[in-house]
Design a protein around this motif. Structure first.
Motif, PDB file in Angstrom:
ATOM      1  N   GLY A  11      21.898  61.010  41.431  1.00 21.09           N
ATOM      2  CA  GLY A  11      21.646  62.095  40.761  1.00 21.09           C
ATOM      3  C   GLY A  11      22.644  63.211  40.851  1.00 21.09           C
ATOM      4  N   ALA A  12      23.892  63.094  41.077  1.00 24.58           N
ATOM      5  CA  ALA A  12      25.029  64.108  41.164  1.00 24.58           C
ATOM      6  C   ALA A  12      26.259  63.531  41.014  1.00 24.58           C
ATOM      7  CB  ALA A  12      24.753  64.769  42.489  1.00 24.58           C
ATOM      8  N   ALA A  13      27.242  64.353  40.631  1.00 25.16           N
ATOM      9  CA  ALA A  13      28.666  64.086  40.754  1.00 25.16           C
ATOM     10  C   ALA A  13      29.277  65.037  41.739  1.00 25.16           C
ATOM     11  CB  ALA A  13      29.177  64.501  39.275  1.00 25.16           C
ATOM     12  N   THR A  14      30.213  64.482  42.327  1.00 23.02           N
ATOM     13  CA  THR A  14      31.014  65.206  43.269  1.00 23.02           C
ATOM     14  C   THR A  14      32.452  64.569  43.259  1.00 23.02           C
ATOM     15  OG1 THR A  14      31.105  63.447  45.111  1.00 23.02           O
ATOM     16  CG2 THR A  14      29.128  64.799  44.800  1.00 23.02           C
ATOM     17  N   PRO A  15      33.461  65.597  43.769  1.00 26.43           N
ATOM     18  CA  PRO A  15      34.548  65.287  43.443  1.00 26.43           C
ATOM     19  C   PRO A  15      35.268  63.996  44.370  1.00 26.43           C
ATOM     20  CG  PRO A  15      34.534  67.380  44.293  1.00 26.43           C
ATOM     21  CD  PRO A  15      33.117  66.766  44.679  1.00 26.43           C
ATOM     22  N   THR A  16      34.034  63.167  44.929  1.00 22.75           N
ATOM     23  CA  THR A  16      34.490  61.938  45.691  1.00 22.75           C
ATOM     24  C   THR A  16      33.872  60.663  44.885  1.00 22.75           C
ATOM     25  OG1 THR A  16      32.725  62.082  47.197  1.00 22.75           O
ATOM     26  CG2 THR A  16      34.844  62.696  47.881  1.00 22.75           C
ATOM     27  N   THR A  17      32.999  60.921  43.765  1.00 17.19           N
ATOM     28  CA  THR A  17      32.399  60.024  43.112  1.00 17.19           C
ATOM     29  C   THR A  17      33.455  59.077  42.370  1.00 17.19           C
ATOM     30  OG1 THR A  17      30.633  61.586  42.299  1.00 17.19           O
ATOM     31  CG2 THR A  17      31.164  59.670  40.882  1.00 17.19           C
ATOM     32  N   GLY A  18      33.301  57.735  42.807  1.00 14.24           N
ATOM     33  CA  GLY A  18      34.101  56.713  42.147  1.00 14.24           C
ATOM     34  C   GLY A  18      35.589  56.707  42.773  1.00 14.24           C
ATOM     35  N   GLN A  19      35.507  57.265  44.084  1.00 11.73           N
ATOM     36  CA  GLN A  19      37.053  57.160  44.489  1.00 11.73           C
ATOM     37  C   GLN A  19      37.379  55.793  44.851  1.00 11.73           C
ATOM     38  OE1 GLN A  19      37.371  59.937  47.729  1.00 11.73           O
ATOM     39  NE2 GLN A  19      38.988  60.928  46.601  1.00 11.73           N
ATOM     40  N   LEU A  20      38.738  55.541  44.575  1.00  9.75           N
ATOM     41  CA  LEU A  20      39.152  54.194  44.881  1.00  9.75           C
ATOM     42  C   LEU A  20      38.317  53.086  44.149  1.00  9.75           C
ATOM     43  CD1 LEU A  20      40.001  54.384  48.841  1.00  9.75           C
ATOM     44  CD2 LEU A  20      41.432  55.018  46.920  1.00  9.75           C
ATOM     45  N   TRP A  21      37.530  53.278  43.215  1.00  8.78           N
ATOM     46  CA  TRP A  21      36.732  52.207  42.364  1.00  8.78           C
ATOM     47  C   TRP A  21      37.876  51.437  41.767  1.00  8.78           C
ATOM     48  CZ3 TRP A  21      31.519  53.132  40.146  1.00  8.78           C
ATOM     49  CH2 TRP A  21      30.652  53.319  41.068  1.00  8.78           C
ATOM     50  N   GLU A  22      39.092  52.190  41.479  1.00  6.21           N
ATOM     51  CA  GLU A  22      40.079  51.447  40.729  1.00  6.21           C
ATOM     52  C   GLU A  22      40.488  50.075  41.390  1.00  6.21           C
ATOM     53  OE1 GLU A  22      40.048  54.652  40.913  1.00  6.21           O
ATOM     54  OE2 GLU A  22      41.268  55.311  42.459  1.00  6.21           O
ATOM     55  N   LEU A  23      40.855  50.350  42.709  1.00  5.97           N
ATOM     56  CA  LEU A  23      41.201  49.117  43.354  1.00  5.97           C
ATOM     57  C   LEU A  23      40.349  48.176  43.340  1.00  5.97           C
ATOM     58  CD1 LEU A  23      43.349  51.105  46.277  1.00  5.97           C
ATOM     59  CD2 LEU A  23      44.064  50.287  44.038  1.00  5.97           C
ATOM     60  N   GLN A  24      38.978  48.395  43.777  1.00  3.18           N
ATOM     61  CA  GLN A  24      37.948  47.595  43.497  1.00  3.18           C
ATOM     62  C   GLN A  24      37.914  46.685  42.184  1.00  3.18           C
ATOM     63  OE1 GLN A  24      34.116  47.466  45.229  1.00  3.18           O
ATOM     64  NE2 GLN A  24      34.514  49.482  46.142  1.00  3.18           N
ATOM     65  N   VAL A  25      38.098  47.639  41.182  1.00  2.00           N
ATOM     66  CA  VAL A  25      37.913  47.201  39.777  1.00  2.00           C
ATOM     67  C   VAL A  25      38.986  45.874  39.466  1.00  2.00           C
ATOM     68  CG1 VAL A  25      38.222  47.556  37.529  1.00  2.00           C
ATOM     69  CG2 VAL A  25      36.851  48.867  38.750  1.00  2.00           C
ATOM     70  N   ILE A  26      40.334  46.272  40.026  1.00  2.00           N
ATOM     71  CA  ILE A  26      41.493  45.378  39.989  1.00  2.00           C
ATOM     72  C   ILE A  26      41.357  44.243  40.497  1.00  2.00           C
ATOM     73  CG2 ILE A  26      43.819  45.234  39.899  1.00  2.00           C
ATOM     74  CD1 ILE A  26      43.949  48.305  39.418  1.00  2.00           C
ATOM     75  N   THR A  27      40.930  44.568  41.835  1.00  2.00           N
ATOM     76  CA  THR A  27      40.763  43.286  42.727  1.00  2.00           C
ATOM     77  C   THR A  27      39.585  42.229  42.102  1.00  2.00           C
ATOM     78  OG1 THR A  27      41.099  44.864  44.559  1.00  2.00           O
ATOM     79  CG2 THR A  27      40.073  42.630  45.008  1.00  2.00           C
ATOM     80  N   ALA A  28      38.521  42.681  41.525  1.00  2.00           N
ATOM     81  CA  ALA A  28      37.426  41.960  40.791  1.00  2.00           C
ATOM     82  C   ALA A  28      38.084  41.064  39.822  1.00  2.00           C
ATOM     83  CB  ALA A  28      36.303  42.886  40.568  1.00  2.00           C
ATOM     84  N   VAL A  29      38.995  41.845  38.943  1.00  2.00           N
ATOM     85  CA  VAL A  29      39.534  41.036  37.824  1.00  2.00           C
ATOM     86  C   VAL A  29      40.372  40.048  38.414  1.00  2.00           C
ATOM     87  CG1 VAL A  29      40.905  41.584  35.776  1.00  2.00           C
ATOM     88  CG2 VAL A  29      39.315  43.289  36.554  1.00  2.00           C
ATOM     89  N   VAL A  30      41.112  40.489  39.416  1.00  2.00           N
ATOM     90  CA  VAL A  30      42.379  39.502  39.684  1.00  2.00           C
ATOM     91  C   VAL A  30      41.662  38.099  40.570  1.00  2.00           C
ATOM     92  CG1 VAL A  30      44.150  39.095  41.272  1.00  2.00           C
ATOM     93  CG2 VAL A  30      44.107  41.118  39.958  1.00  2.00           C
ATOM     94  N   ILE A  31      40.619  38.598  41.284  1.00  2.00           N
ATOM     95  CA  ILE A  31      39.771  37.630  42.061  1.00  2.00           C
ATOM     96  C   ILE A  31      39.301  36.536  41.016  1.00  2.00           C
ATOM     97  CG2 ILE A  31      37.981  36.765  43.440  1.00  2.00           C
ATOM     98  CD1 ILE A  31      38.454  39.118  45.210  1.00  2.00           C
ATOM     99  N   GLY A  32      38.620  37.401  40.004  1.00  2.00           N
ATOM    100  CA  GLY A  32      37.960  36.599  38.866  1.00  2.00           C
ATOM    101  C   GLY A  32      39.126  35.552  37.988  1.00  2.00           C
ATOM    102  N   GLY A  33      40.522  35.564  38.210  1.00  2.00           N
ATOM    103  CA  GLY A  33      41.222  34.694  37.794  1.00  2.00           C
ATOM    104  C   GLY A  33      42.138  35.225  36.527  1.00  2.00           C
ATOM    105  N   THR A  34      41.872  36.604  36.379  1.00  2.00           N
ATOM    106  CA  THR A  34      42.730  36.972  35.425  1.00  2.00           C
ATOM    107  C   THR A  34      44.208  37.474  35.905  1.00  2.00           C
ATOM    108  OG1 THR A  34      40.897  38.089  34.103  1.00  2.00           O
ATOM    109  CG2 THR A  34      43.040  38.825  33.633  1.00  2.00           C
ATOM    110  N   LEU A  35      45.331  37.010  35.214  1.00  2.00           N
ATOM    111  CA  LEU A  35      46.477  37.424  35.634  1.00  2.00           C
ATOM    112  C   LEU A  35      46.944  38.724  35.380  1.00  2.00           C
ATOM    113  CD1 LEU A  35      48.450  34.306  34.516  1.00  2.00           C
ATOM    114  CD2 LEU A  35      47.507  34.605  36.830  1.00  2.00           C
ATOM    115  N   LEU A  36      47.516  39.509  36.508  1.00  2.00           N
ATOM    116  CA  LEU A  36      47.894  40.790  36.167  1.00  2.00           C
ATOM    117  C   LEU A  36      49.028  41.019  35.039  1.00  2.00           C
ATOM    118  CD1 LEU A  36      47.813  42.974  39.628  1.00  2.00           C
ATOM    119  CD2 LEU A  36      46.532  43.208  37.606  1.00  2.00           C
ATOM    120  N   ARG A  37      49.645  40.011  34.967  1.00  2.00           N
ATOM    121  CA  ARG A  37      50.758  40.161  34.061  1.00  2.00           C
ATOM    122  C   ARG A  37      50.306  39.940  32.498  1.00  2.00           C
ATOM    123  NH1 ARG A  37      51.913  35.042  32.263  1.00  2.00           N
ATOM    124  NH2 ARG A  37      51.825  33.406  33.786  1.00  2.00           N
ATOM    125  N   GLY A  38      49.183  39.722  32.152  1.00  2.00           N
ATOM    126  CA  GLY A  38      48.477  39.603  31.191  1.00  2.00           C
ATOM    127  C   GLY A  38      48.300  38.414  30.347  1.00  2.00           C
ATOM    128  N   GLY A  39      48.027  38.253  29.281  1.00  2.00           N
ATOM    129  CA  GLY A  39      48.019  36.898  28.367  1.00  2.00           C
ATOM    130  C   GLY A  39      46.729  36.321  28.572  1.00  2.00           C
TER     131      GLY A  39
END
Ligand SMILES: Nc1ncnc2c1ncn2[C@@H]1O[C@H](COP(=O)(O)OP(=O)(O)OP(=O)(O)O)[C@@H](O)[C@H]1O
Ligand SMILES: Nc1ncnc2c1ncn2[C@@H]1O[C@H](COP(=O)(O)OP(=O)(O)OP(=O)(O)O)[C@@H](O)[C@H]1O
Ligand SMILES: [Mg+2]
Ligand SMILES: [Mg+2]
Lengths: 516, 297, 331, 331
Positions: free
Chosen positions: C250-278
């Motif tokens: 119910g609100a947005a704060t300056p800490t909303t979503g903080q460090l999610w980028e790392l979780q997101v990338i980790t999820a993608v890599v754990i899922g088997g996508t290669l960071l170098r693409g393709g």
């Protein structure tokens, strides 16, 4: 394990440098080589020939420790050897010059040459000495590259020469050259053949792979023929004519190599280019192409042919006063607009610019013609497979599994896949840079026939080729480039190797490789 | 697994130890867990830390979905965001004790142990304004952009606004010693004359002091923080000239809340209502009562 | 000498089973098993629903990230972008609420999608037109979006208008035939993502650009456009995640979503996508997001480690999972 | 046959000057110029010395990162590792102080180097032996190291023994002929780094591994060993930074070194090193570290933006700097 001493060659004179017995190689269920036995004498040139995908490159990788055999044994003078790594083979004096360029693009020529065996003074690398020795080696192989050039900036041919120079860095017992001349033009080829001869004189055993049978005949002492991963046999070179070699490779009789010249039909110009300048004048020119014509572009390596065409297609920064395709001016020049107008371009750099080596065959085949194969938004996967099967049979792509990654095809089959790829969009004008690079003789005539049929059907074709006979044999008209400019236009009876070579070098007559 | 006889479950949900003060909160929560479990064999205290509001909501969901919670002691990341989720926990009949930051809907709280961040700022400002005679130029360091920081700054600047004191500059240093050190160095370079510094938090104050000492600036009369960190209270006790006071904002309030809650499951009088901890000035005279040598904070 | 006729081998068409492709799902199953063993409450319906629902945000954003990464890019700004989009959306909803009542929610969601798409477009254009490392570009925009949300909230928080809360709440807390809406929304996004990546021409172009941009360019693929679009897709996914997120807190704060980028990338890599693409693995990404959320959940449920060490154990589990994956699927 | 005469193109001799190589230094000069214009205090000796001294930590760590990145790796754990090493070092010093007096400082520094090297080795081995994406490995160890320091400080702070402070302080605050020690130490690290990367066999191999690992392997380079060693170098650099860092504030806290990894990587990339590896620019990295620190300094000194937006402007400046660099040096 018993250590067996290497027996002397039956011919008596030279000692054997290496012997392979019963080599086999399989990738999973796919058997690529079975039961190959051959020997290499010190001071001989032993040519290995075979169709695309016959297993030549794989065999060379086995001999040089790049790939481990699934079965079979290798012997050198002090007994049985098993190379766990390429470097072990190099220590034993066996070095392979790959068919594909294997160099670190970010490093300089000298750094590449001495990679893994840098010269040092104290703790410091001795760049001065390394650069000096590199310069000497480059001169020896006839390369114009400088030791401090970044390899990634060099044209393909120069990179190949760097690879060869790397093999000559140290004293070797056996040097394996896998299609070293595929990306070279006559001058470089002649220089290379000289080097090979002098190495032979020094007692080095040389394994030589080439699809240019004239080279093989001019150079080889013995010839081993492979077909579909098996030995057909080994013969003294003197016993085999080029035609016989081809028959042994293919297993049947061969028809004419070059199609008969068509009567020249002066059709409408389908492509006209006015004042094209590529990247600040590195390469520039005006030319036109008519329907039903094969236009050859000749010149020495590095004369700027590739750059000109890539500039034309907007693949390099360039500008042109006017470009017309089928009578319509192309205002925004880009690969896409030109392809839409009916142009197709086959690059000479098949691994760097042609094929996705990590992707399987179908995506590679349809990448360029994605919109044609799949009219809607959705991929028609069944249709793609059908197209792939058709291409595999039309272009005789020798592949044992359709789900293989394109990078695992043999070099020649990669080239055929690439050809199939650019033909998918049914272009009316095709530009082919080195059409038969790495293609075996049997398939060459097929590709030539193919080009001929296309042109007879009213389409037009530009061919850039460093292979003189090919250029001369196919072209209705030849433009010769030197230092980025057109210097001559040859038509009709003027089209012969002499004239092309003369124009390409201005006055300096060059003997084409392997010519008697 | 937990002993079967522990049939009262108290969950403690707090922010993870990301800087000094929250570190203190975690410390006191863990202390409370040990002590309460030792004192009351029937009580099981479950401490759960979270690194963001959304993670705290997650851990609330986890705890209330999997455990039959009798009570929840929570120090919410932010009031707004946690009100709804805590309400849901309460709907299951859980006793709710809120610490430090009140929920937007106060009716959710059975017990509220409040720190008063506005008072932390305001009291410091009042003291400072008095000492400076209502005049002067000061600089302020902010923490991490959150409600706590916001409230303290508001409390402080509202009081300062009534005086003739000018806030020269105000920037974020994220409750981080290092960043405070750097920011203070820059303030010093920027302003040739500064009368006082307020760092809003003692962690940052340490960085500020280091920067001022290095620069050897004598114009700065006061350097103040807040929270009552151990090292700063030591300075107050020693009668430091430039840091003669601090404002307590004891992380131990979490422990008090756990004790109050634990008490009522053992027949003691039910504890309900609000307990407002005020923010009295810590001075050399009273510093001893705020000094806990074993606390990490 | 004999000439042996060799029958041309007919190429095999069947697709081989690659064990590595299943690794994320095996890991997921394993972690669920461990969770069940550690705490009997883990497998309860309520807990599992909570965990799955909650992983929706990271999963949805990670679908977008799969596109970006498959095309050879990277986006570190998603966490901040999510906060920014959330902020704009709340402001829009609050502003529209007096005039339009509950319709303000739908309109605000529309605004969020537009803003998310534009944020992605901005990232994408700087990367492709400016030809700058995506790491640097999105690190920069991460700071920019974060600063914007701090500015919008004045360093405090930006709450959703009370009048909208009740109407909006079900988007996170409601369910349809027992399946929570966020899970349904994730499913829709995943199916759309999988369709787009695997079944359309655009998806083919995305992987080809990631595999070798030069080859793609020579084949007439507009590399820049394809890459830019992956960032737009990423932005849209962020917006969808924001739409699911707001009713939760119910609100947005300056800490909303903080460090999610790392979780997101980790999820993608754990899922088997290669960071170098393709290559992109949509379903693997979903498994990756679930794995991360379940690890966190199990950590809360079990009382095994000191609060201070939770992060260490999470980090270690991820590394161990990847190691196990490597050595079981080996080659 | 028609022949056209053609003027022989003069072949370019001598190695071309690549403008791009100078870009970071030009950017640095430009930012210093802007700083001077914006605020007269910027160019004061005291301020410049502060800024340069301050940038020592990021610069030293970034030298290590240049090796890691040049070899095609990445290390996100440096910030946490720095905090962890700081913590261990302080504990060692405090423990040794009663017995060895001021010698404890030197011994503690030795401990720091060993611990830093081991932390790096740990990262390196997981990356190379485990063959896992460095992004994931170091994201994991980032959490692990951060949790360790939080645990060691009990979430509070771990101060250096008072008895050692005075002897140790000069390492940060002292100077030698007017040059602060941290700057001298940075200089030594930079010179060593430049020597190692450009003048030794090992450095050659680092870039070759980053450029094309397969080619390096064929050429007899032990790719794994070279890569692992880059992480060890990174660990040692982190330890050196920690040694300079402790005397500054005299304590380790859970926030020590937070987000430094992003600063470090940004410094390296601004300095001209490519994230894909194959190239390392030690001096550029130093310029990058200075640029970052000066931008932050100028932001505080200038009164141009709201405190909320400082991060946005910093992000924007970095992007703009990279864009300018791109379009001036073209390709
Ligand atoms: N040794 C070299 N170092 C740097 N640049 C070179 C070198 N050799 C050639 N070049 C550049 O490459 C350009 C031409 O290369 P390009 O590949 O287009 O030639 P080409 O005629 O197509 O030869 P190829 O037969 O190799 O395809 C030349 O104009 C020159 O600028
Ligand atoms: N890693 C691999 N996995 C599966 N098959 C492979 C692999 N590498 C090579 N092959 C197959 O082995 C066969 C022989 O390839 P090889 O490269 O040795 O042929 P070649 O004789 O050198 O042909 P060319 O003249 O075209 O270079 C080909 O069918 C190729 O697809
Ligand atoms: Mg081959
Ligand atoms: Mg060419």
């Amino acid at each position: 394990m018993t250590v067996q001493a290497l027996a002397h060659a039956p011919s008596g004179a030279a000692p054997l440098a290496m012997r392979a017995e019963g080599l086999c190689k399989a990738y999973g269920a796919i058997t690529v080589l079975s039961d190959i036995s051959l020997d290499i004498e010190a001071g001989e040139v032993h040519a290995v020939i075979g169709e695309n995908g016959a297993g030549k490159s794989t065999l060379m990788k086995l001999l040089s420790g790049h790939v481990a055999p699934t079965d079979g044994r290798l012997f050198m003078e002090n007994g049985s050897v098993a190379f766990a790594e390429a470097t072990e083979a190099e220590h034993a004096g066996v070095v392979l010059v790959h068919q594909e360029i294997l160099l670190a693009a970010d490093l300089t020529v000298a750094q590449n040459l001495f990679l893994g065996r840098e010269l040092t003074r104290g703790f410091m690398v001795d760049d001065k000495t390394m650069n000096r020795r590199t310069a000497a080696l480059l001169a020896r192989v006839g390369s114009v590259a400088r030791p401090t050039d970044r390899v990634g900036d060099l044209p393909l041919a120069q990179r190949q020469l760097v690879q060869i120079a790397r093999a000559l860095l140290e004293d070797r017992k056996i040097i394996i050259l896998d299609e070293p001349t595929a990306v070279l033009a006559n001058d470089e080829v002649a220089a290379l053949l000289e080097i090979v001869r002098s190495l032979r004189e020094q007692g080095v055993g040389i394994l030589y792979i080439s699809h240019r049978l004239n080279e093989v005949q001019a150079l080889a002492d013995r010839i081993t023929v492979l077909r579909d991963g098996r030995m057909v046999g080994t013969w003294p070179a003197s016993e085999l004519s080029q035609r016989r070699m081809a028959e042994l490779m293919v297993g049947r009789e061969l028809s004419m190599l070059y199609p008969e010249k068509r009567p020249v039909v002066a059709g409408e110009p389908v492509l006209s280019v006015t004042d094209l300048v590529v990247d600040d004048g590195v390469s520039q020119g005006s030319f036109s192409l008519r329907a039903g014509e094969v236009l050859g572009i000749g010149g020495m390596i590095g004369s700027g042919r590739t750059e000109l065409i890539e500039g034309l297609l907007g693949l390099r920064p360039s500008h042109a006063r006017r470009v017309e395709v089928n009578g319509r001016e192309i205002v925004h020049r880009s690969v896409r607009s030109l392809m839409a107008a009916g142009l197709a371009y086959l690059t000479e750099d098949r691994k760097g610019k042609g094929l996705l080596v990590d992707a399987s065959l179908a995506p590679n085949l349809t990448l360029q013609a994605l919109d044609g194969v799949n009219p809607g938004v959705v991929l028609q996967q069944r249709r793609e497979v059908a197209e792939l099967k058709k291409a595999v049979s039309d272009y005789d792509i020798r592949v044992r599994s359709l789900t293989l990654d394109a990078g695992k095809l043999s070099g020649g089959n990669q080239q055929k896949l690439l050809l199939a790829k650019i033909m998918m969009s049914s272009p009316s004008i095709i530009i082919i840079d080195e059409p038969t690079r790495g293609i075996d003789i049997g398939n060459k005539s097929q590709i030539y026939g193919f080009i001929d049929a296309m042109v007879r059907a009213g389409k037009a074709c530009i061919i850039i080729s460093s292979e003189m006979p090919e250029l001369v044999g196919l072209s209705d008209r030849v433009l010769v480039m030197r230092e980025g400019r057109f210097v001559a236009e040859l038509t009709g009876a003027e089209i012969n190797e002499e004239n092309v070579a003369y124009a390409a070098t201005t006055g300096r007559h060059t003997a084409a490789a392997g010519e008697a | 697994g937990h002993a079967q006889e522990r049939d009262v479950k108290i969950a403690v949900s707090i922010p993870a130890a990301t800087h000094g003060w929250t570190g203190g909160v975690v410390y006191h929560a863990e202390q409370a867990e040990k002590e309460v479990e030792a004192a009351f064999p029937n009580i099981d205290v479950i401490v759960s830390t979270a690194s963001s509001a959304s993670a705290q909501v997650s851990s609330l969901e986890d705890l209330s979905a999997t455990q039959d919670l009798d009570a929840l002691v929570i120090l919410p990341f932010t009031s707004e965001e946690l009100t709804g989720p805590v309400e849901q926990v309460k709907a299951k009949g859980t006793f709710v004790a809120v610490v430090d930051r009140g929920l937007t809907d106060p009716s959710v709280q059975d017990l509220y142990v409040a720190g008063d961040n506005i008072a932390v700022g305001a009291n410091t400002a009042t003291w400072l304004s008095e000492k400076l005679g209502g005049e002067g130029e000061i600089v302020v360091l902010r923490g991490i952009p959150t409600v706590i920081d916001d409230e303290r700054i508001k409390g402080f600047s509202d009081v300062i606004a009534k005086s003739n004191i000018k806030i020269l500059d105000i920037q974020y240093a994220n409750w981080n010693q290092d960043e405070a050190f750097q920011l203070m160095q820059d303030y010093l370079a920027k302003y040739p004359k500064i009368d006082a510094v307020w760092a809003n938090d003692d962690d940052m104050l340490l960085g500020v002091i280091e920067a001022v000492e290095q620069a050897g600036r004598s114009d700065i009369k006061y350097m103040l923080g807040g929270n009552g960190m151990k090292q700063v209270i030591e300075m107050v006790k020693e009668g430091d000239e430039r840091t003669p006071i601090s404002t307590p904002y004891p992380p131990s309030m979490i422990k008090s809340a756990v004790y109050m809650v634990a008490g009522q499951f053992n027949g003691q009088a039910p504890m309900r209502g609000s307990f407002l901890l005020d923010a009295p000035l810590i001075t050399p005279e009273n510093a001893d009562q705020f000094y806990f040598p074993d606390s990490p904070f | 000498m004999t000439m042996t006729a060799v029958a041309p081998a007919t190429p095999a068409t069947g697709s081989r089973i690659r064990w590595a492709d299943f690794a994320p799902f095996i890991a997921l199953a394993l972690i669920i098993l461990i969770g069940t063993l550690i705490n009997s409450n883990f497998a309860s319906h309520a807990n599992l629903m909570n965990v799955i629902t909650r992983s929706a945000f990271v999963a949805i954003i990670a679908i977008g990230a799969t596109f970006v990464i498959a095309a050879g890019g990277l986006d570190l700004s998603v966490g901040s972008m999510m906060a920014f989009v959330t902020g704009i959306m709340i402001m829009a909803m609050n502003g529209l609420a007096p005039a339009y009542g509950d319709w303000a929610i739908a309109m605000g969601a529309g605004v969020a999608l537009v803003v998310g798409g534009l944020c992605g477009l901005f990232n994408g254009l700087i990367v492709t037109v400016g030809r700058i490392e995506p790491f640097i570009v999105t690190l920069g925009t991460m700071g920019i979006f974060r600063a914007f949300i701090t500015f919008m909230t004045d360093g405090g928080s930006l709450p959703l208008d009370r009048s909208l809360r009740d109407a909006y709440r079900p988007v996170y807390f409601g369910s349809f035939f027992g399946i929570p809406y966020p899970v349904l929304i994730t499913l829709v996004v995943v199916l759309l993502g999988a369709f787009l990546l695997y079944k359309t021409k655009y998806g083919r172009r995305v992987t080809s650009v990631g595999s070798n941009a030069e080859v793609a360019r020579f084949s007439g693929v507009s590399v820049g456009r394809v890459r830019t679009l992956t960032y737009v897709i990423q932005g849209l996914c962020v917006a969808v995640a924001a739409i699911c997120y707001v009713p939760r807190l119910g609100a947005a704060t300056p800490t909303t979503g903080q460090l999610w980028e790392l979780q997101v990338i980790t999820a993608v890599v754990i899922g088997g996508t290669l960071l170098r693409g393709g290559k992109g693995r949509i379903w693997g990404t979903v498994a990756g997001a679930l794995i991360l959320e379940i690890i966190a959940n199990v950590m809360v449920l079990s009382d095994l480690v000191s609060e201070y060490l939770v992060a260490a154990v999470q980090g270690a589990i991820i590394i161990i999972a990847m190691l196990a994956h490597r050595f079981t699927s080996s080659r």
